[in-house]
Design a protein around this motif. Structure first.
Motif, mmCIF file in Angstrom:
data_model
loop_
_atom_site.group_PDB
_atom_site.id
_atom_site.type_symbol
_atom_site.label_atom_id
_atom_site.label_comp_id
_atom_site.label_asym_id
_atom_site.label_seq_id
_atom_site.Cartn_x
_atom_site.Cartn_y
_atom_site.Cartn_z
ATOM 1 N N ALA A 80 0.846 -1.196 0.000
ATOM 2 C CA ALA A 80 0.000 0.000 0.000
ATOM 3 C C ALA A 80 0.878 1.241 0.000
ATOM 4 O O ALA A 80 2.010 1.218 0.487
ATOM 5 C CB ALA A 80 -0.906 0.007 1.231
ATOM 6 N N ARG A 82 0.697 5.861 0.234
ATOM 7 C CA ARG A 82 0.053 7.166 0.230
ATOM 8 C C ARG A 82 0.585 7.865 -1.014
ATOM 9 O O ARG A 82 1.757 8.208 -1.084
ATOM 10 C CB ARG A 82 0.424 7.923 1.503
ATOM 11 C CG ARG A 82 0.028 9.408 1.555
ATOM 12 C CD ARG A 82 -1.464 9.633 1.749
ATOM 13 N NE ARG A 82 -2.070 8.830 2.777
ATOM 14 C CZ ARG A 82 -2.043 9.120 4.095
ATOM 15 N NH1 ARG A 82 -1.414 10.178 4.531
ATOM 16 N NH2 ARG A 82 -2.663 8.324 4.956
ATOM 17 N N ASP A 102 -4.862 7.193 -1.066
ATOM 18 C CA ASP A 102 -4.285 5.925 -0.620
ATOM 19 C C ASP A 102 -4.612 4.836 -1.634
ATOM 20 O O ASP A 102 -5.777 4.667 -2.023
ATOM 21 C CB ASP A 102 -4.816 5.536 0.764
ATOM 22 C CG ASP A 102 -4.239 6.407 1.872
ATOM 23 O OD1 ASP A 102 -3.194 7.052 1.637
ATOM 24 O OD2 ASP A 102 -4.830 6.453 2.968
ATOM 25 N N ASP A 104 -3.835 0.634 -2.736
ATOM 26 C CA ASP A 104 -3.366 -0.642 -2.191
ATOM 27 C C ASP A 104 -3.675 -1.775 -3.159
ATOM 28 O O ASP A 104 -4.439 -1.616 -4.111
ATOM 29 C CB ASP A 104 -3.998 -0.917 -0.816
ATOM 30 C CG ASP A 104 -5.514 -0.915 -0.859
ATOM 31 O OD1 ASP A 104 -6.104 -1.744 -1.585
ATOM 32 O OD2 ASP A 104 -6.133 -0.084 -0.170
ATOM 33 N N LEU A 124 3.517 2.198 2.619
ATOM 34 C CA LEU A 124 2.912 1.999 3.934
ATOM 35 C C LEU A 124 3.091 0.582 4.449
ATOM 36 O O LEU A 124 2.648 0.263 5.555
ATOM 37 C CB LEU A 124 1.420 2.345 3.873
ATOM 38 C CG LEU A 124 1.096 3.764 3.384
ATOM 39 C CD1 LEU A 124 -0.406 3.972 3.350
ATOM 40 C CD2 LEU A 124 1.773 4.813 4.253
ATOM 41 N N ALA A 158 2.256 9.667 6.042
ATOM 42 C CA ALA A 158 1.569 8.905 7.085
ATOM 43 C C ALA A 158 2.159 9.210 8.459
ATOM 44 O O ALA A 158 3.374 9.254 8.633
ATOM 45 C CB ALA A 158 1.670 7.409 6.787
#
Length: 199
Positions: A80, A82, A102, A104, A124, A158
């Motif tokens: 994942a 950002r 975001d 993923d 992430l 994040a």
């Protein structure tokens, strides 16, 4: 596939449908007809890229000279991110605006960025894999960067995840310094490029 324009002109979010059964799942994160319906032209793919990043790694903010510029269409194949878009086009009504999405591997959502927009992401999860479709090949002399830690941009990385940067990205100028140096693409050149793509 659902296509949604983001608040920065030339940036789009694409949301494909995933088909799942007892064998697993199937998703088409890029679909040419959906792209053409949304943007009015076909995406030329001159190069595909794949990056693998550890948790916290930040790549960007990167952009290319316009013309010709480099448009990107990217999705996350594992993990994942950002994902961050920055409007670097001098004269644009949204110059300096930032938008984060975001992405993923579960949703397989994708982001498209037109020529002249800055792009960055932060992984992430460990072993995050990002695939890119690029409209032009990599040309080192035409590639540039803005600091992803520029306090004036205050990019929404994040919380609780320490940014890990390359030496090149750490040394990149702030947006204000790049503007003062005349190193940013112009809104006029980017609009001309869009008109050329649409014929």
């Amino acid at each position: 596939m659902k296509a949604t324009p983001l608040s920065i002109e030339g940036a789009w979010l694409f949301e494909p449908t995933t088909f799942a059964d007892h064998r697993g799942s199937f998703t088409a994160p890029f679909q040419g007809p959906a792209f053409r319906d949304a943007l009015g032209f076909d995406l030329t793919v001159a190069q595909t890229n794949r990056s693998v990043s550890a948790r916290g790694v930040v790549r960007g903010v990167h952009y290319a000279d316009v013309p010709p510029g480099q448009a990107k269409y990217l999705h996350v194949a594992a993990g994942a991110v950002r994902d961050v878009v920055v409007d670097l086009r001098v004269g644009s009504p949204t110059f300096g605006r930032v938008e984060a999405v975001d992405l993923d591997a579960a949703s397989m959502r994708a982001v498209y960025l037109s020529e002249g927009l800055g792009h960055a992401f932060q992984a992430l999860a460990d072993t995050t894999v990002v695939g890119y479709l690029c409209s032009t090949s990599y040309t080192p002399a035409a590639e540039h960067g803005i600091s992803p830690l520029d306090p004036a941009l205050a990019l929404p990385w994040a919380e609780g995840v320490e940014p890990v940067l390359s030496d090149k990205d750490r040394a990149a100028p702030t947006l204000a310094d790049a503007l003062a140096a005349g190193a940013l693409p112009t809104w006029e050149a980017c609009r001309a490029r869009l008109a050329q793509l649409r014929g």
